[in-house]
Each structure stands twice: as structure tokens, then as C-alpha cells.
Design a protein around this motif. Structure first.
Motif, PDB file in Angstrom:
ATOM      1  N   GLY A  99      46.145  76.399 100.194  1.00  0.00           N
ATOM      2  CA  GLY A  99      46.029  76.590  98.758  1.00  0.00           C
ATOM      3  C   GLY A  99      46.187  75.274  98.024  1.00  0.00           C
ATOM      4  N   SER A 100      45.842  75.304  96.757  1.00  0.00           N
ATOM      5  CA  SER A 100      46.008  74.100  95.959  1.00  0.00           C
ATOM      6  C   SER A 100      47.494  73.882  95.693  1.00  0.00           C
ATOM      7  CB  SER A 100      45.240  74.231  94.649  1.00  0.00           C
ATOM      8  OG  SER A 100      45.739  75.302  93.890  1.00  0.00           O
ATOM      9  N   ASP A 101      47.866  72.651  95.524  1.00  0.00           N
ATOM     10  CA  ASP A 101      49.261  72.310  95.296  1.00  0.00           C
ATOM     11  C   ASP A 101      49.429  71.954  93.824  1.00  0.00           C
ATOM     12  OD1 ASP A 101      51.878  71.648  95.421  1.00  0.00           O
ATOM     13  OD2 ASP A 101      51.657  70.058  96.890  1.00  0.00           O
ATOM     14  N   ARG A 102      49.649  72.942  92.987  1.00  0.00           N
ATOM     15  CA  ARG A 102      49.747  72.733  91.551  1.00  0.00           C
ATOM     16  C   ARG A 102      51.115  72.216  91.144  1.00  0.00           C
ATOM     17  NH1 ARG A 102      45.903  71.049  90.090  1.00  0.00           N
ATOM     18  NH2 ARG A 102      46.634  71.269  87.996  1.00  0.00           N
ATOM     19  N   SER A 103      52.039  72.091  92.085  1.00  0.00           N
ATOM     20  CA  SER A 103      53.355  71.580  91.729  1.00  0.00           C
ATOM     21  C   SER A 103      53.398  70.058  91.736  1.00  0.00           C
ATOM     22  CB  SER A 103      54.415  72.123  92.689  1.00  0.00           C
ATOM     23  OG  SER A 103      54.213  71.600  93.997  1.00  0.00           O
ATOM     24  N   ARG A 104      52.285  69.438  92.035  1.00  0.00           N
ATOM     25  CA  ARG A 104      52.190  67.975  92.092  1.00  0.00           C
ATOM     26  C   ARG A 104      51.052  67.485  91.212  1.00  0.00           C
ATOM     27  NH1 ARG A 104      56.837  66.845  94.268  1.00  0.00           N
ATOM     28  NH2 ARG A 104      57.208  67.845  96.239  1.00  0.00           N
ATOM     29  N   VAL A 105      51.206  66.278  90.669  1.00  0.00           N
ATOM     30  CA  VAL A 105      50.144  65.624  89.920  1.00  0.00           C
ATOM     31  C   VAL A 105      49.604  64.514  90.806  1.00  0.00           C
ATOM     32  CG1 VAL A 105      49.567  64.251  87.882  1.00  0.00           C
ATOM     33  CG2 VAL A 105      51.231  66.105  87.701  1.00  0.00           C
ATOM     34  N   ALA A 106      48.307  64.564  91.076  1.00  0.00           N
ATOM     35  CA  ALA A 106      47.675  63.543  91.908  1.00  0.00           C
ATOM     36  C   ALA A 106      47.339  62.343  91.024  1.00  0.00           C
ATOM     37  CB  ALA A 106      46.423  64.090  92.579  1.00  0.00           C
ATOM     38  N   GLY A 107      48.240  61.398  90.946  1.00  0.00           N
ATOM     39  CA  GLY A 107      48.070  60.242  90.071  1.00  0.00           C
ATOM     40  C   GLY A 107      46.935  59.336  90.458  1.00  0.00           C
ATOM     41  N   ASP A 108      46.442  59.462  91.676  1.00  0.00           N
ATOM     42  CA  ASP A 108      45.321  58.630  92.103  1.00  0.00           C
ATOM     43  C   ASP A 108      43.974  59.281  91.784  1.00  0.00           C
ATOM     44  OD1 ASP A 108      45.769  60.631  93.950  1.00  0.00           O
ATOM     45  OD2 ASP A 108      45.124  59.423  95.658  1.00  0.00           O
ATOM     46  N   GLN A 109      44.003  60.483  91.219  1.00  0.00           N
ATOM     47  CA  GLN A 109      42.784  61.185  90.825  1.00  0.00           C
ATOM     48  C   GLN A 109      42.626  61.066  89.307  1.00  0.00           C
ATOM     49  OE1 GLN A 109      40.631  62.734  92.951  1.00  0.00           O
ATOM     50  NE2 GLN A 109      41.899  61.922  94.594  1.00  0.00           N
ATOM     51  N   ASP A 110      41.553  60.391  88.877  1.00  0.00           N
ATOM     52  CA  ASP A 110      41.351  60.145  87.447  1.00  0.00           C
ATOM     53  C   ASP A 110      41.353  61.422  86.624  1.00  0.00           C
ATOM     54  OD1 ASP A 110      41.255  57.415  87.779  1.00  0.00           O
ATOM     55  OD2 ASP A 110      39.066  57.331  87.869  1.00  0.00           O
ATOM     56  N   TYR A 111      40.699  62.484  87.129  1.00  0.00           N
ATOM     57  CA  TYR A 111      40.620  63.714  86.346  1.00  0.00           C
ATOM     58  C   TYR A 111      41.990  64.345  86.154  1.00  0.00           C
ATOM     59  CZ  TYR A 111      40.954  66.460  90.653  1.00  0.00           C
ATOM     60  OH  TYR A 111      41.391  67.013  91.830  1.00  0.00           O
TER      61      TYR A 111
END
Length: 61
Positions: free
Chosen positions: A10-22
Motif C-alpha cells: 500500500g501507499s505510505d501516507r504517513s511519510r512525505v517523500a521530500g525527493d519527489q517534487d509533486y
């Protein structure tokens, strides 16, 4: 990314992927902060979404 379609999670919505611009743009817009401020918060606090949400709200108060 794995080509093995049986190995899905599943997607991990508890984290912010800071390396992903969007994701960085979305987080910055959500809190009314600049992209640079969002990046600085991630560097300072890590990528835990709850912690970052609280830190971003503290910037706005």
C-alpha cells in the motif's frame, strides 16, 4: 521499482517523500509555505507527515 507484480504494498501516507517534487509542492501548498520552507522542515524534522504537519502549522502561527 520491482517488476514483480506479486510484491505490492500500500501507499505510505504517513511519510512525505521530500525527493519527489509533486509531494513537496503539495505539502507546501497545503500549509501555505514556500517549497524551500517545506524542504527545510523535512531536513530538520525528517519525513514523518504528522510531525511535519505540526511544524508547518507552527510556522504559520
Amino acid at each position: 521499482m520491482s517488476d514483480d507484480k506479486s510484491n505490492v504494498g500500500g501507499s505510505d501516507r504517513s511519510r512525505v517523500a521530500g525527493d519527489q517534487d509533486y509531494e513537496l509542492d503539495h505539502f507546501a501548498r497545503k500549509h501555505g509555505i514556500s517549497r524551500e520552507q517545506a524542504r527545510a522542515l523535512i531536513e530538520q524534522h525528517g519525513n514523518d507527515r504528522a510531525t511535519l504537519d505540526a511544524a508547518a502549522e507552527a510556522l504559520n502561527s
